[in-house]
Design an enzyme around this catalytic site. Structure first.
Site: not given
Length: 146
Positions: A91, A98
């Site tokens: 994560e 991102e």
């Protein structure tokens, strides 16, 4: 494959061809401790800003509490801790990827989307693996209690 050719060393820089590159600082406990501060800062930032990270933390706490309540074995604890670590790590990496993609390619484009999808896919796979490990460990114990 390229070969690293160091022409000259001056102070804390090396020259690779015509390019000046800073050499890493010498080892010190203070600088190592500072790197932990940066790492913790990154984890805090993810917890504050990333809803999926918050969800994974909550589910990790649930798994840890279930482990305590159901008195899981040492090997089961190791398995739970490893999958929690993998999910939280993927994560964090997904978030970093991102942000980096958004930084270098603020406009929408196909390649940026593919990169983000691949990173999200890694999180999904790790979460599915964690779910399966949790089910294998916890379901039989919960069924025995019923």
């Amino acid at each position: 494959m390229s070969t690293l050719i160091v022409n000259q060393t001056i102070n804390s820089y090396i020259f690779v061809g015509e390019k000046k590159v800073q050499m890493p600082a010498e080892f010190s406990i203070k600088s190592r401790l500072r790197s932990f501060v940066y790492a913790i800062k990154g984890i805090k930032l993810a917890f504050i800003t990333q809803h999926n990270f918050q969800i994974h933390i909550c589910l990790a706490i649930v798994a840890l509490l279930l482990g305590l309540l159901l008195k899981i074995s040492l090997l089961e604890w190791v398995s739970i801790i490893i999958v929690i670590g993998i999910v939280l790590t993927t994560e964090l990496l997904n978030t970093a990827i991102e942000l980096l993609v958004d930084h270098v390619s603020p406009e929408r484009n196909k390649t940026a989307g593919i990169i983000k999808d691949l990173a999200a896919g890694a999180v999904l796979l790790s979460a599915i693996a964690a779910l399966l490990v949790g089910a294998i460990i916890f379901l039989p114990k919960i069924i025995n209690l019923i």
